[in-house]
Design a protein around this motif. Structure first.
Motif, short mmCIF file in Angstrom:
data_model
loop_
_atom_site.label_atom_id
_atom_site.label_comp_id
_atom_site.label_asym_id
_atom_site.label_seq_id
_atom_site.Cartn_x
_atom_site.Cartn_y
_atom_site.Cartn_z
N MET A 164 8.35 59.35 5.82
CA MET A 164 9.61 59.04 6.45
C MET A 164 10.61 60.16 6.16
SD MET A 164 10.67 55.07 6.11
CE MET A 164 9.57 54.50 4.84
N ILE A 165 11.38 60.47 7.18
CA ILE A 165 12.41 61.49 7.01
C ILE A 165 13.71 60.85 6.54
CG2 ILE A 165 13.82 63.19 8.24
CD1 ILE A 165 11.34 63.72 9.98
N ASP A 166 14.08 59.73 7.16
CA ASP A 166 15.35 59.09 6.81
C ASP A 166 15.13 57.58 6.67
OD1 ASP A 166 17.95 58.12 6.60
OD2 ASP A 166 18.74 59.55 8.07
N PRO A 167 14.81 57.13 5.46
CA PRO A 167 14.52 55.70 5.25
C PRO A 167 15.67 54.78 5.65
CG PRO A 167 13.94 56.99 3.30
CD PRO A 167 14.65 57.91 4.25
N ASP A 168 16.91 55.24 5.54
CA ASP A 168 18.05 54.40 5.92
C ASP A 168 18.04 54.11 7.43
OD1 ASP A 168 18.95 54.22 3.31
OD2 ASP A 168 20.34 55.92 3.53
N ARG A 169 17.68 55.11 8.20
CA ARG A 169 17.61 54.91 9.66
C ARG A 169 16.44 54.00 10.02
NH1 ARG A 169 21.05 58.44 12.61
NH2 ARG A 169 21.87 60.08 11.26
N VAL A 170 15.33 54.15 9.32
CA VAL A 170 14.18 53.27 9.54
C VAL A 170 14.57 51.84 9.22
CG1 VAL A 170 11.84 52.68 8.80
CG2 VAL A 170 12.47 55.08 9.17
N ASP A 171 15.24 51.64 8.09
CA ASP A 171 15.69 50.31 7.69
C ASP A 171 16.65 49.71 8.73
OD1 ASP A 171 15.83 48.10 5.83
OD2 ASP A 171 17.87 48.80 5.34
N ALA A 172 17.59 50.54 9.21
CA ALA A 172 18.54 50.07 10.22
C ALA A 172 17.79 49.67 11.50
CB ALA A 172 19.58 51.14 10.52
#
Length: 111
Positions: A1-9
Motif C-alpha cells: 500500500m502506498i497510502d493506508p489512510d486513503r485505503v482506509d477512507a
C-alpha cells in the motif's frame, strides 16, 4: 500500500458490500429509458395514476403497469389506493434527489 489512510477512507466509504449490490441492481432497473421516463414523470407529478402516467410518458397502460411492477419490486416506487384508483409515487427522497440531479426542475413559466 502506498497510502493506508486513503485505503482506509475508501473502505469506510464503501460500507456494506450488500448496499453496493442493491444500488447496482437499482441502477440496472432505471437504466432502461422507459422505466427512467416513468420515474422522471412520477418525480414531477409527485403522485400519479397509471392512465395519467401512460399519457404523460406516451406509453400504453399495459407497458406502464408492467414497468411499475418491476419498479415497485425493486423498492423504487410505492402505491396508495384511493377508491378504485392506485397512485404511484417515488419510494424515497433518494430517488427524488437522484432524478433532480439528472433532470433539474424546469424554470417556472411566466404567465
Amino acid at each position: 500500500m502506498i497510502d493506508p489512510d486513503r485505503v482506509d477512507a475508501a473502505v469506510t466509504g464503501l460500507g456494506e458490500r450488500e448496499s453496493v449490490e442493491e444500488w447496482a441492481q437499482r441502477f440496472s432497473v432505471i437504466a432502461d429509458p422507459s422505466r427512467l421516463t416513468l420515474l422522471v414523470c412520477i418525480h414531477y407529478a409527485r403522485e400519479i395514476c397509471v392512465s395519467d402516467l401512460a399519457a404523460a410518458a406516451d406509453m400504453s397502460d399495459t407497458a406502464v403497469s408492467q414497468a411499475l411492477r418491476l419498479l415497485r419490486a425493486h423498492g423504487l416506487v410505492t402505491t396508495q389506493r384511493r377508491g378504485r384508483v392506485v397512485y404511484y409515487r417515488l419510494a424515497d427522497e433518494t430517488m427524488h434527489e437522484l432524478i433532480h440531479r439528472v433532470r433539474p426542475h424546469p424554470e417556472s413559466r411566466q404567465h
